[in-house]
Design a protein around this motif. Sequence first.
Motif, mmCIF file in Angstrom:
data_model
loop_
_atom_site.group_PDB
_atom_site.id
_atom_site.type_symbol
_atom_site.label_atom_id
_atom_site.label_comp_id
_atom_site.label_asym_id
_atom_site.label_seq_id
_atom_site.Cartn_x
_atom_site.Cartn_y
_atom_site.Cartn_z
ATOM 1 N N ALA A 238 5.477 14.451 -2.694
ATOM 2 C CA ALA A 238 4.529 14.662 -1.579
ATOM 3 C C ALA A 238 3.098 14.808 -2.076
ATOM 4 O O ALA A 238 2.146 14.548 -1.327
ATOM 5 N N SER A 239 2.936 15.200 -3.349
ATOM 6 C CA SER A 239 1.573 15.419 -3.868
ATOM 7 C C SER A 239 0.992 14.169 -4.538
ATOM 8 O O SER A 239 -0.140 14.200 -5.024
ATOM 9 N N LEU A 240 1.728 13.076 -4.573
ATOM 10 C CA LEU A 240 1.204 11.865 -5.220
ATOM 11 C C LEU A 240 0.033 11.290 -4.403
ATOM 12 O O LEU A 240 0.158 11.128 -3.176
ATOM 13 N N PRO A 241 -1.077 10.961 -5.073
ATOM 14 C CA PRO A 241 -2.266 10.494 -4.331
ATOM 15 C C PRO A 241 -2.000 9.267 -3.452
ATOM 16 O O PRO A 241 -2.483 9.193 -2.322
ATOM 17 N N ALA A 242 -1.233 8.298 -3.965
ATOM 18 C CA ALA A 242 -1.028 7.065 -3.186
ATOM 19 C C ALA A 242 -0.059 7.271 -2.017
ATOM 20 O O ALA A 242 0.140 6.362 -1.207
ATOM 21 N N ASP A 276 13.772 10.481 2.249
ATOM 22 C CA ASP A 276 13.099 9.493 3.101
ATOM 23 C C ASP A 276 11.670 9.965 3.364
ATOM 24 O O ASP A 276 11.456 11.047 3.911
ATOM 25 N N LEU A 277 10.703 9.127 2.985
ATOM 26 C CA LEU A 277 9.292 9.489 3.131
ATOM 27 C C LEU A 277 8.763 8.960 4.457
ATOM 28 O O LEU A 277 8.693 7.747 4.683
ATOM 29 N N LYS A 278 8.389 9.913 5.333
ATOM 30 C CA LYS A 278 7.880 9.507 6.651
ATOM 31 C C LYS A 278 6.361 9.425 6.620
ATOM 32 O O LYS A 278 5.697 10.341 6.121
ATOM 33 N N PHE A 279 5.851 8.337 7.155
ATOM 34 C CA PHE A 279 4.393 8.102 7.185
ATOM 35 C C PHE A 279 3.940 7.922 8.631
ATOM 36 O O PHE A 279 4.680 7.374 9.457
ATOM 37 N N THR A 280 2.718 8.356 8.910
ATOM 38 C CA THR A 280 2.173 8.122 10.255
ATOM 39 C C THR A 280 1.171 6.973 10.254
ATOM 40 O O THR A 280 0.774 6.491 11.305
#
Length: 324
Positions: A238-242, A276-280
């Motif tokens: 979660a802390s990765l810049p990209a 699972d990485l959720k993006f908005t």
Amino acid sequence: MAPSLSRSSTSMLIGAAATAWMTGFAFTAPGQVRTSPSGGLRQGNVRGARASDVRGATLGGASALGGLCVTVALVRGGKSMRKALSQDELKKMVGYKAVDDYVQSGTVIGLGTGSTAAFAVERVGEKLKSGELKDIIAIPTSIRTQEQAESLNIPLATLDTHSDLDVAIDGADEVDPALNLVKGGGGALFREKIVEMCAKKFIVIVDESKLCDGLGPGFPVPVEIVPFCHEHTMRKIASLPALKGCDPVLRLGNVANNQPDGDEPAVTDNGNYIVDLKFTSPIKDPVAAGEQLKATVGVVDHGLFTGMTTACIVAGKEGIIVKD
Ligand SMILES: O=C(CO)[C@H](O)[C@H](O)COP(=O)(O)O
């Protein structure tokens, strides 16, 4: 396969008759009507209409199915009927077409995982049985696919004995305009990636609901992580810049889907967990996101497949389109 980070994308509308036999329909570009050489269609029943009753068919856009608008107009005894193709029929079209166009006898092939790839596996089994294909060796990308292939008597091997594949065929969860993918909705992303990276050609098969302008918001990005201290790894991700702004959710229950349908962490074929990485909003730089994930200790691999796709076969309201 040498990944390339930029590519040009072109599209080609495929003549519909090429796929007609698969579903019992004839497909044409909108506005055209074609008749098969026999004057009808080669096989299949369409809501009571025998193939021999059908004299022409048009692919149009009148009925919505999970974001898809595909209908086939049929003429039977002077009466016109409309038949909406189901999502499964669209998946079957692209699965069969990929095998027909890209798999030749005497080759080593990668078999993907998921409901679309299952149709490609089915087609390989069918063509081996009929003798149309011979001397195929297949590398499955999951235990599920291995079991399906075994049930169809498809000869199998692993990368340990066959590191160079001629072609791999698989579905995807999202496809962006550069043909970068999100994969792993079915939990098989690691085996898919290691196999598909070894293929000279990687053919992606989807219905048009999978096309997107930018990866991320339409489908959470799956990441396979080791179970040891997985909460720590999730915080690091979660802390990765990209990946700024993503919400990492541990997959629970059945590993083959990202719905929370159980209380325990889902376990992959490799004994790992999936987050699972959720993006908005769309991931700005999927290549950088992939590199940062891959460099994170605890991450096995991720579902961003960038620069890997040779061609993407898409079934949609315009018929079948091949993007490459
Ligand atoms: O990556 C995958 C499995 O890990 C699948 O290819 C992806 O989830 C698409 O599946 P489907 O064809 O069922 O929509």
